[in-house]
Motif scaffolding. Structure first.
Motif, PDB file in Angstrom:
ATOM      1  N   ARG A 109       3.649 -28.962   8.410  1.00  0.00           N
ATOM      2  CA  ARG A 109       2.980 -30.141   8.873  1.00  0.00           C
ATOM      3  C   ARG A 109       3.888 -31.274   8.401  1.00  0.00           C
ATOM      4  O   ARG A 109       3.887 -32.292   9.002  1.00  0.00           O
ATOM      5  N   ARG A 110       4.500 -31.267   7.068  1.00  0.00           N
ATOM      6  CA  ARG A 110       5.027 -32.536   6.657  1.00  0.00           C
ATOM      7  C   ARG A 110       6.342 -32.577   6.930  1.00  0.00           C
ATOM      8  O   ARG A 110       7.016 -33.678   6.578  1.00  0.00           O
ATOM      9  N   THR A 111       7.286 -31.412   7.222  1.00  0.00           N
ATOM     10  CA  THR A 111       8.640 -31.665   7.171  1.00  0.00           C
ATOM     11  C   THR A 111       9.170 -31.473   8.668  1.00  0.00           C
ATOM     12  O   THR A 111      10.567 -31.757   8.795  1.00  0.00           O
ATOM     13  N   LEU A 112       8.429 -30.744   9.488  1.00  0.00           N
ATOM     14  CA  LEU A 112       8.925 -30.325  10.882  1.00  0.00           C
ATOM     15  C   LEU A 112       8.985 -31.359  11.885  1.00  0.00           C
ATOM     16  O   LEU A 112       7.753 -31.631  12.321  1.00  0.00           O
ATOM     17  N   THR A 113       9.793 -32.391  11.792  1.00  0.00           N
ATOM     18  CA  THR A 113       9.537 -33.659  12.488  1.00  0.00           C
ATOM     19  C   THR A 113      10.518 -33.710  13.731  1.00  0.00           C
ATOM     20  O   THR A 113      10.572 -34.627  14.568  1.00  0.00           O
ATOM     21  N   GLN A 114      11.329 -32.616  13.914  1.00  0.00           N
ATOM     22  CA  GLN A 114      12.513 -32.612  15.157  1.00  0.00           C
ATOM     23  C   GLN A 114      11.762 -31.434  16.248  1.00  0.00           C
ATOM     24  O   GLN A 114      10.837 -31.081  16.116  1.00  0.00           O
ATOM     25  N   ILE A 115      12.442 -31.645  17.391  1.00  0.00           N
ATOM     26  CA  ILE A 115      12.159 -30.955  18.519  1.00  0.00           C
ATOM     27  C   ILE A 115      12.073 -29.330  18.165  1.00  0.00           C
ATOM     28  O   ILE A 115      11.403 -28.447  18.587  1.00  0.00           O
ATOM     29  N   PHE A 116      12.951 -29.062  17.363  1.00  0.00           N
ATOM     30  CA  PHE A 116      13.261 -27.762  16.694  1.00  0.00           C
ATOM     31  C   PHE A 116      13.354 -27.558  15.270  1.00  0.00           C
ATOM     32  O   PHE A 116      14.165 -28.348  14.853  1.00  0.00           O
ATOM     33  N   PRO A 117      12.656 -26.641  14.495  1.00  0.00           N
ATOM     34  CA  PRO A 117      11.719 -25.920  14.923  1.00  0.00           C
ATOM     35  C   PRO A 117      10.346 -26.696  15.046  1.00  0.00           C
ATOM     36  O   PRO A 117       9.936 -27.672  14.544  1.00  0.00           O
ATOM     37  N   PRO A 118       9.603 -25.993  15.996  1.00  0.00           N
ATOM     38  CA  PRO A 118       8.295 -26.642  16.238  1.00  0.00           C
ATOM     39  C   PRO A 118       7.311 -26.293  15.121  1.00  0.00           C
ATOM     40  O   PRO A 118       7.709 -25.616  14.336  1.00  0.00           O
ATOM     41  N   ARG A 119       6.154 -27.092  14.803  1.00  0.00           N
ATOM     42  CA  ARG A 119       5.431 -26.988  13.828  1.00  0.00           C
ATOM     43  C   ARG A 119       4.526 -25.535  14.215  1.00  0.00           C
ATOM     44  O   ARG A 119       3.169 -25.431  14.499  1.00  0.00           O
ATOM     45  N   ASP A 120       5.287 -24.473  13.698  1.00  0.00           N
ATOM     46  CA  ASP A 120       4.570 -23.094  13.847  1.00  0.00           C
ATOM     47  C   ASP A 120       4.500 -22.471  12.329  1.00  0.00           C
ATOM     48  O   ASP A 120       5.961 -22.070  12.008  1.00  0.00           O
ATOM     49  N   ARG A 121       3.703 -22.465  11.816  1.00  0.00           N
ATOM     50  CA  ARG A 121       3.674 -21.705  10.666  1.00  0.00           C
ATOM     51  C   ARG A 121       4.054 -20.202  10.518  1.00  0.00           C
ATOM     52  O   ARG A 121       4.628 -19.705   9.496  1.00  0.00           O
ATOM     53  N   LYS A 122       3.741 -19.417  11.888  1.00  0.00           N
ATOM     54  CA  LYS A 122       4.177 -18.044  11.754  1.00  0.00           C
ATOM     55  C   LYS A 122       5.829 -17.989  11.897  1.00  0.00           C
ATOM     56  O   LYS A 122       6.514 -17.020  11.340  1.00  0.00           O
ATOM     57  N   TRP A 123       6.386 -18.822  12.457  1.00  0.00           N
ATOM     58  CA  TRP A 123       7.850 -18.888  12.486  1.00  0.00           C
ATOM     59  C   TRP A 123       8.479 -19.274  10.997  1.00  0.00           C
ATOM     60  O   TRP A 123       9.366 -18.504  10.749  1.00  0.00           O
ATOM     61  N   LEU A 124       7.845 -20.286  10.454  1.00  0.00           N
ATOM     62  CA  LEU A 124       8.328 -20.506   9.133  1.00  0.00           C
ATOM     63  C   LEU A 124       8.108 -19.563   8.125  1.00  0.00           C
ATOM     64  O   LEU A 124       8.866 -18.983   7.339  1.00  0.00           O
ATOM     65  N   THR A 125       7.085 -18.472   8.381  1.00  0.00           N
ATOM     66  CA  THR A 125       6.658 -17.413   7.447  1.00  0.00           C
ATOM     67  C   THR A 125       7.623 -16.314   7.741  1.00  0.00           C
ATOM     68  O   THR A 125       8.195 -15.475   6.714  1.00  0.00           O
ATOM     69  N   ALA A 126       8.195 -16.512   8.829  1.00  0.00           N
ATOM     70  CA  ALA A 126       9.362 -15.191   9.208  1.00  0.00           C
ATOM     71  C   ALA A 126      10.650 -15.560   8.633  1.00  0.00           C
ATOM     72  O   ALA A 126      11.413 -14.854   8.783  1.00  0.00           O
ATOM     73  N   GLN A 127      10.485 -16.802   7.860  1.00  0.00           N
ATOM     74  CA  GLN A 127      12.102 -17.325   7.438  1.00  0.00           C
ATOM     75  C   GLN A 127      11.977 -16.928   5.823  1.00  0.00           C
ATOM     76  O   GLN A 127      12.992 -17.077   5.265  1.00  0.00           O
ATOM     77  N   GLU A 128      10.777 -16.622   5.201  1.00  0.00           N
ATOM     78  CA  GLU A 128      10.704 -16.644   4.032  1.00  0.00           C
ATOM     79  C   GLU A 128      11.999 -15.746   3.108  1.00  0.00           C
ATOM     80  O   GLU A 128      12.145 -14.541   3.632  1.00  0.00           O
ATOM     81  N   ALA A 129      12.422 -16.212   2.234  1.00  0.00           N
ATOM     82  CA  ALA A 129      13.495 -15.636   1.265  1.00  0.00           C
ATOM     83  C   ALA A 129      14.548 -15.268   2.166  1.00  0.00           C
ATOM     84  O   ALA A 129      15.474 -14.179   1.814  1.00  0.00           O
ATOM     85  N   ARG A 130      15.008 -15.884   3.285  1.00  0.00           N
ATOM     86  CA  ARG A 130      16.092 -15.548   4.069  1.00  0.00           C
ATOM     87  C   ARG A 130      17.449 -15.523   3.792  1.00  0.00           C
ATOM     88  O   ARG A 130      18.289 -14.704   3.956  1.00  0.00           O
ATOM     89  N   HIS A 131      17.665 -16.632   2.813  1.00  0.00           N
ATOM     90  CA  HIS A 131      18.947 -16.835   2.335  1.00  0.00           C
ATOM     91  C   HIS A 131      19.438 -16.916   1.048  1.00  0.00           C
ATOM     92  O   HIS A 131      20.590 -16.654   0.548  1.00  0.00           O
ATOM     93  N   TRP A 132      18.567 -16.775   0.085  1.00  0.00           N
ATOM     94  CA  TRP A 132      18.804 -16.776  -1.560  1.00  0.00           C
ATOM     95  C   TRP A 132      17.285 -16.069  -2.045  1.00  0.00           C
ATOM     96  O   TRP A 132      16.163 -16.495  -1.693  1.00  0.00           O
TER      97      TRP A 132
END
Length: 508
Positions: free
Chosen positions: A411-434
């Motif tokens: 809600r507070r940081t997704l301000t562009q056209i992508f990624p949309p404000r979708d909590r499930k997509w963000l959850t799918a990114q958890e701990a992905r890079h470090w």
């Protein structure tokens, strides 16, 4: 591109506790505004305060006085009366330090941040510049900005300090050293795709018209780096509303396919080093880069005070990566002090150092006008064929994401056209890079060895989505069709593997 809101006042102690040790060099009164005329300051004098208190530069950053008596049970290592022969900051670049010597210490700030106590001392190097060996000859005190400009090793993190006092400016405003290859990788990408030329056009003779109320944008198709001839990726370029009085433009991935390509460019540039350094310094368990843009500007009448993130407990940052900077211009970023609302200063960008804006770090674009620079290098040509100036930067939002905070981060940081404000997509990114070693995460994923996010699928919400896509409504109806028909519009890559596995709690 930022989320906006009222400033949240940070709780802090008295200013004297927030001051970091800053001892003038022996270069005279103009030490912070002119290159050194003689040898660097004596290391002992620079390392110790007037009352004789010195700092031991080891893992703990413990304070003490030379020759003090100690209890045998004192867990602290003994203090040293002299600093290391060559502080880390002085070896990060060939440029000669030109300013004071600063030692951020655990008991010298108003915030509950243990990592400040383990930072290396460093010289202020305000005259180190990316483009010219003789830049110090013409830069003035105004050009140098108001904050300490350390030369940081890749991945090394330092708080932003006021140059005149050494005081920490904002709890979650920091600087981070960047690998040289990261700048090369991002600039080559911008040049190859045409992003640099697009920004030159937008910031000179062919800008996107500003919207009366909100941001105004357009889709841009650029070639892909996937190796297939004729392959294209989809981007979205925007300009802020007229009230901003700025020709700043930013361009960001418009779908997940383009987003993933941008991530690969970051990986090729060694962004893993940055993530590891930030994660270790901030005491995080994991990080992922999840929100990406490029920003260009040549003119801004005023800076609007805003923050990019809030209430994440120091877990989310907008990392600003300068790519092209003009010479002999004022600082590029305004930063406000946490404790004094009216205290604002200019932060001077430098190639090789990123600015990290975290929770409630109030900042804005510094007033600038590069359109009539006599020595402009990076912008496009005006109506008379004269080169105008331009600043170009990449911005990368990174975060420690988990089930309990993704709704707020979305809600507070997704301000562009992508990624949309979708909590499930963000959850799918958890701990992905470090992931922190020995944390709850089993696999040691990196950006360079990225296997992708967790499996995720988003279906269309309306039955006529395929027809609307054929009619071009995925791009002409951004707020309606694109949001309701993500499958038909190709917003997401529909499937992805998961390598984020937690330790079985029954076996812990």
């Amino acid at each position: 591109p930022s989320s906006f809101g009222e400033a949240a006042a940070a709780e802090a102690e008295d200013d004297d506790r927030a001051a970091a040790l800053a001892v003038p060099s022996n270069h005279g009164e103009n030490a912070s505004t002119s290159p050194p005329a003689g040898p660097l300051p004596d290391p002992v004098d620079a390392f110790c305060s007037d009352d004789g208190t010195c700092v031991r530069r080891d893992e703990t950053g413990v304070l003490g006085k030379p020759g003090e008596e100690r209890d045998d049970d004192d867990p602290r290592p003994p203090s040293s009366s002299s600093p290391p022969s060559s502080p880390r900051a002085t070896t990060a670049s060939a440029a000669v330090p030109t300013g004071k010597y600063y030692c951020p210490r655990e008991d010298n700030h108003g915030y509950d941040y243990v990592f400040y106590g383990s930072l290396d001392c460093y010289y202020d190097s305000p005259h180190a510049h990316d483009s010219r060996d003789d830049s110090s000859a013409s830069m003035t005190g105004t050009d140098l900005g108001d904050f300490v400009s350390p030369q940081l090793e890749p991945g090394e993190v330092a708080p932003v300090l006021w140059r005149h006092s050494g005081k920490i400016a904002s709890q979650y405003a920091l600087q981070v050293g960047l690998p040289p290859e990261l700048i090369v990788s991002l600039l080559q990408y911008c040049d190859e795709l045409g992003i640099t030329d697009i920004m030159r056009k937008y910031t000179s003779t062919d800008p996107i018209p500003p919207g009366e109320e909100g941001h105004n944008g357009r889709f841009v198709r650029l070639k892909s780096k996937d190796g297939n001839e004729g392959a294209e990726n989809l981007w979205y370029a925007q300009r802020p509303a007229k009230k901003w009085q700025s020709n700043m433009h930013w361009i960001s991935p418009a779908d997940e396919k383009t987003h993933e390509e941008y991530l690969r460019v970051l990986a090729d540039g060694g962004f893993d080093t940055v993530l590891e350094g930030i994660g270790d310094a901030m005491g995080l368990d994991s990080l992922v880069a999840y929100h990406l843009t490029f920003i260009g500007v040549s003119h801004s009448e005023r800076g609007f005070k805003h923050h990019d993130t809030t209430e994440t407990h120091g877990g989310v940052y907008n990392v600003i990566i300068p790519l092209l900077l003009e010479d002999d211009v004022p600082p590029e970023l305004i930063l406000w002090d946490d404790e004094e609302d009216d205290a604002r200063g200019g932060l001077k960008y430098r190639i090789g150092s990123g600015a990290m804006m975290g929770d409630d770090a109030q900042h804005g674009t510094f007033e600038c006008d590069y359109r009539n620079l006599t020595n402009a290098k990076h912008g496009g040509l005006d109506e008379n064929g004269n080169r105008v100036g331009m600043r170009l930067a990449a911005t990368v939002y990174i975060g420690e994401l988990y089930e309990e905070n993704v709704e707020k981060v979305s809600r507070r940081t997704l301000t562009q056209i992508f990624p949309p404000r979708d909590r499930k997509w963000l959850t799918a990114q958890e701990a992905r890079h470090w992931q922190r070693p020995h944390s709850e995460y089993v696999h040691r994923n990196t950006m360079k060895g990225d296997a992708g996010r967790r499996a995720f699928r988003k279906d269309d919400s309306d039955e006529d989505c395929e027809d609307r896509e054929e009619e071009g409504m995925c791009e002409s109806d951004v707020e309606g069709t694109r949001k309701r028909c993500p499958l038909s519009c190709g917003v997401y890559i529909q499937e992805g593997p998961t390598n984020i596995t937690r330790v079985d709690e029954t076996r812990v």
